[in-house]
Design a protein around this motif. Structure first.
Motif, PDB file in Angstrom:
ATOM      1  N   ARG A  33       2.875   2.191  -0.598  1.00  0.00           N
ATOM      2  CA  ARG A  33       2.967   1.079   0.283  1.00  0.00           C
ATOM      3  C   ARG A  33       4.454   1.318   0.923  1.00  0.00           C
ATOM      4  O   ARG A  33       4.394   0.946   2.305  1.00  0.00           O
ATOM      5  CB  ARG A  33       3.026  -0.116  -0.371  1.00  0.00           C
TER       6      ARG A  33
ATOM      7  N   LYS B   9       5.800  -4.318   3.970  1.00  0.00           N
ATOM      8  CA  LYS B   9       7.061  -4.962   3.244  1.00  0.00           C
ATOM      9  C   LYS B   9       8.436  -4.581   4.042  1.00  0.00           C
ATOM     10  O   LYS B   9       9.102  -3.677   3.700  1.00  0.00           O
ATOM     11  CB  LYS B   9       7.107  -4.461   1.809  1.00  0.00           C
TER      12      LYS B   9
ATOM     13  N   TYR C 266      10.799 -11.691   6.174  1.00  0.00           N
ATOM     14  CA  TYR C 266      11.322 -12.419   5.326  1.00  0.00           C
ATOM     15  C   TYR C 266      12.693 -13.362   5.845  1.00  0.00           C
ATOM     16  O   TYR C 266      12.668 -14.509   5.612  1.00  0.00           O
ATOM     17  CB  TYR C 266      12.080 -11.573   3.882  1.00  0.00           C
TER      18      TYR C 266
ATOM     19  N   GLU D 223      -0.787 -16.723   1.691  1.00  0.00           N
ATOM     20  CA  GLU D 223       0.174 -16.220   0.582  1.00  0.00           C
ATOM     21  C   GLU D 223       1.061 -17.420   0.128  1.00  0.00           C
ATOM     22  O   GLU D 223       1.102 -18.294   0.848  1.00  0.00           O
ATOM     23  CB  GLU D 223       1.071 -15.161   0.951  1.00  0.00           C
TER      24      GLU D 223
ATOM     25  N   VAL E  41       0.461  -5.335  -5.714  1.00  0.00           N
ATOM     26  CA  VAL E  41       0.106  -4.484  -6.530  1.00  0.00           C
ATOM     27  C   VAL E  41      -0.415  -5.295  -7.924  1.00  0.00           C
ATOM     28  O   VAL E  41      -1.526  -5.212  -8.342  1.00  0.00           O
ATOM     29  CB  VAL E  41       1.141  -3.399  -7.205  1.00  0.00           C
ATOM     30  N   THR E  42       0.236  -6.501  -7.766  1.00  0.00           N
ATOM     31  CA  THR E  42      -0.264  -7.677  -8.803  1.00  0.00           C
ATOM     32  C   THR E  42      -1.623  -8.127  -8.407  1.00  0.00           C
ATOM     33  O   THR E  42      -2.520  -8.282  -9.321  1.00  0.00           O
ATOM     34  CB  THR E  42       0.818  -8.768  -8.941  1.00  0.00           C
TER      35      THR E  42
ATOM     36  N   THR F 158       5.149  -9.133  -8.148  1.00  0.00           N
ATOM     37  CA  THR F 158       6.048  -8.360  -9.203  1.00  0.00           C
ATOM     38  C   THR F 158       7.159  -9.271  -9.548  1.00  0.00           C
ATOM     39  O   THR F 158       7.484  -9.480 -10.688  1.00  0.00           O
ATOM     40  CB  THR F 158       6.660  -7.223  -8.615  1.00  0.00           C
TER      41      THR F 158
HETATM   42  C1  LIG Z   1       5.846  -8.148  -2.334  1.00  0.00           C
HETATM   43  C2  LIG Z   1       5.231  -9.165  -1.918  1.00  0.00           C
HETATM   44  C3  LIG Z   1       3.980  -9.798  -2.486  1.00  0.00           C
HETATM   45  C4  LIG Z   1       3.548  -8.996  -3.923  1.00  0.00           C
HETATM   46  O1  LIG Z   1       3.196  -7.937  -4.083  1.00  0.00           O
HETATM   47  P1  LIG Z   1       3.287  -6.808  -5.479  1.00  0.00           P
HETATM   48  O2  LIG Z   1       3.195  -5.705  -5.267  1.00  0.00           O
HETATM   49  O3  LIG Z   1       2.427  -7.633  -6.379  1.00  0.00           O
HETATM   50  O4  LIG Z   1       4.665  -7.090  -5.649  1.00  0.00           O
HETATM   51  C5  LIG Z   1       3.127 -10.406  -1.750  1.00  0.00           C
HETATM   52  N1  LIG Z   1       3.459 -10.858  -0.641  1.00  0.00           N
HETATM   53  C6  LIG Z   1       4.325 -10.622  -0.109  1.00  0.00           C
HETATM   54  C7  LIG Z   1       4.844 -11.200   1.232  1.00  0.00           C
HETATM   55  C8  LIG Z   1       5.198  -9.770  -0.505  1.00  0.00           C
HETATM   56  O5  LIG Z   1       6.337  -9.313   0.063  1.00  0.00           O
END
Ligand SMILES: *Cc1c(COP(=O)(O)O)cnc(C)c1O
Length: 419
Positions: A137, A241, A246, A276, A312-313, A358
């Motif tokens: 990712r 990401k 953010y 989300e 990932v979660t 995570t």
């Molecule tokens: C990091 C993140 C997640 C969760 O991703 P994981 O891989 O489960 O940690 C979900 N949404 C956003 C916007 C994120 O930045």
């Protein structure tokens, strides 16, 4: 980078398909570099220079630990330039970076990152959780913002080496069930203001001390976003990401906190599509009017644009439910809107809601405020509903070595040699 390299299209019930998409993407991006091109990221070239000023661990529950500003003794850095390719990675003392005030990242948000954890198991071993999904990712995120490609397997080796070095001291065996937060990051550090594809980049990995997560006994409180604040949109970059996703959400998050809410529930569009919660994926469990019990979450592919991050979660929740709870719960990845959630609640069909990521792991939701409505949900002592609690327990067992499972990736400890 061709647009096709970005995995925006994925099928509906997609955990496995997406796994393939990400890995295929990783492979296709790395294959873009011909064999005789500039040096690639190569963990075998790592240069090690251990710190001569090791620090002490913050005390459990101290304000220092809660500040999330204490990192372990070492970090890994690796510089890339368009002329030299990837230089030798270095493992050295944790400390400040040097950047010119003109650095691209400071002006144009040429930054991406990952969030992972290093777990100290109850069997004494250190583990990562499905780390290849994170490194794949990270490659996808980097290339979305014109940062250089790299072989994700080499990034994983660097992460593992840093964990093997600092893990033994910073996650002592006497504290099983604890973790460090891993932050792989890439920034463009070109010392020039031109708005252009970066010619220099720095990849680094740090390990940060986090406080223990205690579940909120009443569950998380979510405030639904308003139509004038959108986190992601079709054709945008909400699936990556990248730092640019953010910063702009923090006004909204600050308002939510000031009003006593924990996170924003991000809605999209006129119909209020649920996407989300904060920086976590979001799930609801409801009964359909026909009496089926469904686990519902937003789809990875959303009619040409991916609005959510492929967590990932999230993926692990979907996969665990599909293998272990399929008799009870039907998994549905589809567009759904806040009106449907409210209606289900009005009709007594909404069973639970939870966020998954995570950082906060799996967190039950006790309240959702949307417009004038406040929806309350019952949660157990652990702050979760029944299904979220079950999936959370299974994942914890894998992360902390109570269940032997290929998702748990054991890190063999080396520590810092004593001189
Ligand atoms: C990091 C993140 C997640 C969760 O991703 P994981 O891989 O489960 O940690 C979900 N949404 C956003 C916007 C994120 O930045």
């Amino acid at each position: 980078m061709s647009p096709s390299a970005v995995p925006v299209s994925a099928s509906s019930l997609a955990a496995n398909d997406t796994a393939r998409t990400i890995t295929k993407t990783a492979a296709s991006i790395t294959n873009l570099q011909p064999a005789d091109a500039l040096p690639e990221l190569n963990a075998a070239n790592l240069e090690t220079n251990f710190t001569d000023a090791p620090r002490s661990l913050p005390h459990r529950g101290s304000p220092e630990e809660a500040s999330q500003s204490v990192c372990t003794d070492h970090m890994v850095t690796c510089q890339w330039t368009a002329q030299t390719g990837w230089q030798a990675p270095k493992l050295h003392a944790y400390g400040p970076l040097q950047l010119m005030p003109t650095a691209s990242v400071l002006h144009y948000a040429t930054e991406c990152f990952e969030g992972m954890k290093l777990y100290r198991g109850f069997d004494g071993k250190l583990r990562l959780f499905r780390p290849k999904l994170n490194t794949a990712r990270m490659l996808m995120s980097a290339t979305r913002i014109a940062l250089p490609a790299f072989n994700p397997e080499e990034l994983l080796k660097l992460i593992v080496t840093l964990c093997a070095t600092d893990g033994p001291k910073w996650l002592p065996k006497e504290r099983p069930g604890s973790f460090l937060y891993i932050r792989p990051t890439m920034i463009a550090n070109d010392p020039a203001l031109g708005v252009q594809k970066p010619k220099q980049a720095l990849l680094y990995v740090i390990l940060c001390c986090f406080p223990e997560m205690d579940a909120k006994p009443a569950g998380m409180k979510l405030l639904a976003s308003k139509e004038d604040m959108v986190r992601a949109w079709p054709g945008g970059f909400g699936f990556a990401k990248v730092g640019a996703n953010y910063g702009p959400t923090l006004v909204c998050q600050g308002e939510a906190r000031a009003r006593g809410y924990d996170q924003i529930l991000w809605l999209y569009g006129k119909e209020g599509q649920v996407t989300e919660a904060g920086a976590s994926n979001f799930f609801v469990v409801w009964r359909t009017p026909e009496g089926k019990t469904q686990l519902v979450t937003a789809p990875l592919s959303n009619g040409g644009g991916q609005l959510i991050l492929d967590g990932v979660t999230r993926r692990s929740v979907v996969e665990l439910v599909s293998t272990r709870l399929h008799d009870e719960l039907e998994i549905v990845e589809r567009k759904y809107d806040i009106g449907e959630v409210m209606k289900a609640a009005d009709e007594g069909r909404l069973l639970e809601a939870f966020a998954a990521g995570t950082a906060f792991f799996i967190a039950g939701v006790g309240e959702i405020a949307w417009k004038e409505r406040v929806l309350k949900l019952k949660v157990g002592d652990d702050g979760c509903g029944k299904y979220a609690g079950q999936v959370k327990a299974w994942m914890r067992e894998i992360m902390y070595g109570k269940e032997d499972n290929a998702w748990g990736y054991v890190v063999n400890e080396t520590g810092v040699p004593r001189s």
